[in-house]
Enzyme design. Structure first.
Site, mmCIF file in Angstrom:
data_model
loop_
_atom_site.group_PDB
_atom_site.id
_atom_site.type_symbol
_atom_site.label_atom_id
_atom_site.label_comp_id
_atom_site.label_asym_id
_atom_site.label_seq_id
_atom_site.Cartn_x
_atom_site.Cartn_y
_atom_site.Cartn_z
ATOM 1 N N ILE A 1 0.680 -1.225 -0.041
ATOM 2 C CA ILE A 1 0.059 -0.094 -0.006
ATOM 3 C C ILE A 1 1.047 1.312 0.136
ATOM 4 C CG2 ILE A 1 -0.259 0.108 2.449
ATOM 5 C CD1 ILE A 1 -2.941 0.766 -0.239
ATOM 6 N N SER B 1 11.225 0.614 7.785
ATOM 7 C CA SER B 1 10.757 -0.540 7.620
ATOM 8 C C SER B 1 11.872 -1.641 7.916
ATOM 9 C CB SER B 1 10.405 -0.861 6.135
ATOM 10 O OG SER B 1 10.000 -1.936 5.674
ATOM 11 N N ARG B 2 11.066 -2.739 8.323
ATOM 12 C CA ARG B 2 12.204 -4.009 8.837
ATOM 13 C C ARG B 2 12.831 -4.533 7.515
ATOM 14 N NH1 ARG B 2 8.294 -7.637 12.156
ATOM 15 N NH2 ARG B 2 6.804 -7.159 10.334
ATOM 16 N N LYS C 1 -5.886 2.768 7.168
ATOM 17 C CA LYS C 1 -7.035 1.950 7.744
ATOM 18 C C LYS C 1 -6.614 0.609 7.682
ATOM 19 C CE LYS C 1 -8.128 -0.370 3.925
ATOM 20 N NZ LYS C 1 -8.305 -1.589 4.235
ATOM 21 N N ASP D 1 -10.639 -6.016 6.388
ATOM 22 C CA ASP D 1 -9.526 -5.284 5.976
ATOM 23 C C ASP D 1 -10.036 -4.562 4.799
ATOM 24 O OD1 ASP D 1 -6.681 -4.166 6.362
ATOM 25 O OD2 ASP D 1 -7.167 -4.785 4.009
#
Length: 308
Positions: A15, A37-38, A91, A169
């Site tokens: 996303i 971010s990992r 969201k 979701d």
């Protein structure tokens, strides 16, 4: 001109790459100063393994946009608020209603903006649909929201785990539109959900709701292949209104369909910039409340195991 807001983007998944990065690149009110971010990075942008490292290394950061899964997002948002940063939440905004209530209180105390974003409300047909329905007698609404989990969430095991929401979701997008365009509150009467063996969140669900005297039904399916379905039909005393393709196409009685380019995330970031400038927050949990009620009231049915 006001200097752009220096923003950190947290969670560089599908996303973020499909929507957030292009929207930020096209908005001069924001300067993408860092990402966290990992497992991913963004070319020519300072990258960090987590939000704590990002905040520590970028002292002039002003805001963050969180695109990580809802489970665990509370801690990230609380960290950002404590550091005096404005926060925009993808969201669903968090895993629970209690988390959002706590974050709202923290943001108020720290005097920073908290924005629970609902991208489907920014689809081209939603605002004119809300306006058209405002003076109509609504008798019924039907929601059909069916898509392919393997296409939109490939290999994302978290979405079927605890706090992953499963089919809710995408389904919460429909509920965000419904709670936006209906003049009266949306209330849940009953629900059922189908949960695969060994998973915690459903792949299918149906909800029976009401808004005033109007009956509202919703059918969510995460296993639809081929053409995808994101439709809402509203029966009124002036005929039927139809929103299709996630709200991007509006059909009104006796008129040609109205369609406009996808500008959902561009509108979200424009709204975030306005809120930051005004020193305000926008925290709307109505779509999440319906999902929480479905998990509370809904009948759980077991189905065969699912694998990506």
């Amino acid at each position: 001109m006001t200097a752009p807001i220096r923003l950190g983007l947290v969670g560089i998944g599908k996303i973020a790459r499909d929507q957030h990065l292009p929207a930020l690149a096209g908005d001069e009110r924001f300067d993408l100063a860092a990402v966290a971010s990992r497992n991913a990075s963004v070319e020519r942008v300072a990258s960090f393994p987590d939000i704590d490292a990002m905040i520590a290394a970028v002292p002039d950061l002003q805001a963050v946009s969180l695109c990580t899964p809802p489970d665990g997002r509370y801690e990230q948002a609380a960290t950002a608020i404590a550091a005096g940063l404005h926060v925009m939440l993808e969201k669903p905004p968090a895993a629970t209603l209690s988390e959002i209530a706590a974050l709202e209180a923290q943001a108020r105390a720290r005097q920073v903006t908290l924005f629970t974003s609902w991208h489907s409300r920014e689809a081209a047909g939603v605002a004119p649909a809300r306006e058209w329905l405002a003076d109509k007698q609504i008798t019924a609404m039907r929601i059909h929201w069916r898509e392919d989990i393997r296409r939109w969430h490939p290999g994302q095991e978290w979405i079927l785990g605890p706090g992953g929401f499963g089919v809710f979701d995408p389904g919460i997008n429909a509920l965000s539109i419904a709670t936006r365009i209906l003049p009266e509150p949306l209330l849940l009467d009953s629900a059922w959900m189908e949960v695969p063996e060994g998973r915690a969140s459903p792949l299918r669900a149906e909800l029976a709701m009401r808004s005033g005297t109007a009956e509202v039904s919703a059918a969510f399916d995460f296993l639809q292949t081929g053409p995808q379905t994101w439709d809402i039909e509203v029966d009124t005393d002036a005929g039927m209104l139809r929103l299709s393709m996630g709200g991007s196409i509006l059909e009104l009685p006796g008129a040609e369909p109205q369609k406009a380019p996808d500008r959902e995330y561009a509108r979200l970031y424009a709204r975030f910039a306005e809120l930051v400038s005004a020193g305000e927050s926008d925290v709307d949990v109505r779509p999440l409340q319906i999902v929480a009620d479905a998990f509370l009231l809904g009948e759980r049915r077991s189905s065969e195991a699912f694998a990506f």
